[in-house]
Enzyme design. Structure first.
Site, short mmCIF file in Angstrom:
data_model
loop_
_atom_site.label_atom_id
_atom_site.label_comp_id
_atom_site.label_asym_id
_atom_site.label_seq_id
_atom_site.Cartn_x
_atom_site.Cartn_y
_atom_site.Cartn_z
N PRO A 32 0.79 -1.22 0.00
CA PRO A 32 0.00 0.00 0.00
C PRO A 32 0.82 1.28 0.00
O PRO A 32 1.89 1.35 0.62
CB PRO A 32 -0.81 -0.11 1.30
N ASN A 33 0.30 2.24 -0.71
CA ASN A 33 0.84 3.61 -0.81
C ASN A 33 2.11 3.72 -1.65
O ASN A 33 2.59 4.83 -1.89
CB ASN A 33 1.07 4.22 0.59
N ARG B 126 5.21 10.91 -2.57
CA ARG B 126 4.97 10.56 -1.17
C ARG B 126 6.24 10.74 -0.33
O ARG B 126 7.23 10.04 -0.56
CB ARG B 126 4.53 9.09 -1.10
N TYR C 216 11.36 8.68 1.00
CA TYR C 216 11.25 7.57 0.06
C TYR C 216 11.87 7.86 -1.31
O TYR C 216 11.86 6.98 -2.18
CB TYR C 216 9.78 7.16 -0.11
N ASN D 1 8.04 -5.60 -1.39
CA ASN D 1 7.98 -4.51 -0.42
C ASN D 1 6.52 -4.47 0.04
O ASN D 1 5.67 -3.92 -0.65
CB ASN D 1 8.39 -3.17 -1.04
N ALA E 100 3.35 -1.04 4.62
CA ALA E 100 2.85 -1.09 6.01
C ALA E 100 2.43 -2.50 6.42
O ALA E 100 2.48 -2.84 7.61
CB ALA E 100 1.68 -0.12 6.16
N GLU F 5 12.73 -9.57 0.88
CA GLU F 5 11.99 -8.42 1.42
C GLU F 5 12.81 -7.15 1.19
O GLU F 5 14.01 -7.13 1.50
CB GLU F 5 11.78 -8.66 2.92
N HIS G 202 12.90 -2.70 1.46
CA HIS G 202 12.32 -1.45 1.95
C HIS G 202 13.19 -0.30 1.49
O HIS G 202 14.42 -0.38 1.55
CB HIS G 202 12.26 -1.42 3.48
N ARG H 217 13.50 3.69 12.37
CA ARG H 217 12.24 4.44 12.42
C ARG H 217 11.43 4.09 13.68
O ARG H 217 11.96 3.52 14.62
CB ARG H 217 11.48 4.19 11.12
C1 DQA Z 1 8.40 0.89 3.59
C2 DQA Z 1 8.49 1.04 5.12
C3 DQA Z 1 7.14 0.84 5.76
O1 DQA Z 1 7.23 1.01 7.17
C4 DQA Z 1 6.13 1.83 5.25
O2 DQA Z 1 4.85 1.56 5.78
C5 DQA Z 1 6.08 1.89 3.76
C6 DQA Z 1 7.34 1.79 3.01
C7 DQA Z 1 9.73 1.22 2.89
O3 DQA Z 1 9.86 0.84 1.74
O4 DQA Z 1 10.57 1.89 3.48
O5 DQA Z 1 5.04 2.09 3.16
O6 DQA Z 1 8.10 -0.47 3.31
#
Ligand code: DQA
Length: 160
Positions: A10-11, A18, A23, A74, A77, A98, A100, A107
């Site tokens: 998501p997002n 964003r 990011y 990825n 959240a 995985e 990120h 964080r």
């Molecule tokens: C994320 C880190 C997550 O905590 C966050 O919710 C994201 C992006 C990252 O790529 O740094 O949406 O996965």
């Protein structure tokens, strides 16, 4: 030819605009394109998928069985909350990496736990868009050797 599935949670469709200070400024389309090109240079076909829905991501993982050799994910959240995504990865038994963009360990405390970290072959966190490329290289390297890094699998010999 190898086939790798790239999943974005998501997002991540908002990348580029964003929280760019956190990011980066690359859009999801740009990241997907770079990933496809790197994959192609390694004789690998890469298919990408993004969803804001946990169920869609679970569905993609389930249908990856028999079609993909590895998954780069990825989960955004959902990384920190989703037992369903963890269970799906375990169910299909496809090696997954995985990734990120941010370093989740620098964080908020709720981001410092990943529900999938212990069921993937490895994690790349904190290198911005490069995390994806490094994760893809890790997945391909794993497929080429079909071996985990000994220290990570716990089966390696100690240095003497
Ligand atoms: C994320 C880190 C997550 O905590 C966050 O919710 C994201 C992006 C990252 O790529 O740094 O949406 O996965």
């Amino acid at each position: 030819m190898r086939h790798i599935l790239l999943l974005h949670g998501p997002n991540l469709n908002l990348l580029g605009s964003r929280e760019p200070e956190r990011y980066g400024v690359s859009t999801l389309g740009e990241i997907n394109q770079q990933m496809k090109e790197l994959a192609k240079s390694k004789g690998t076909e890469l298919v990408s998928f993004q969803s804001n829905s946990e169920g869609d991501l679970v569905g993609q993982i389930q249908s990856a069985r028999g079609r993909y050799d590895a998954i780069v994910i990825n989960a955004a959240a959902y990384t920190h909350t989703s037992i369903a995504i963890r269970d799906a990865l375990l169910a299909v038994d496809i090696p997954a990496v995985e990734v990120h963009l941010s370093n989740i360990y620098q964080r908020e405390s709720f981001r410092q736990t990943s529900r999938i970290a212990d069921v993937v072959i490895g994690q790349v966190s904190g290198f911005g868009a490069q995390s994806y490329l490094l994760g893809l290289l890790g997945a391909i390297s794993y497929l080429e050797t079909q071996k985990q890094i000994p220290e990570m699998s716990g089966s390696g010999k100690k240095d003497t």
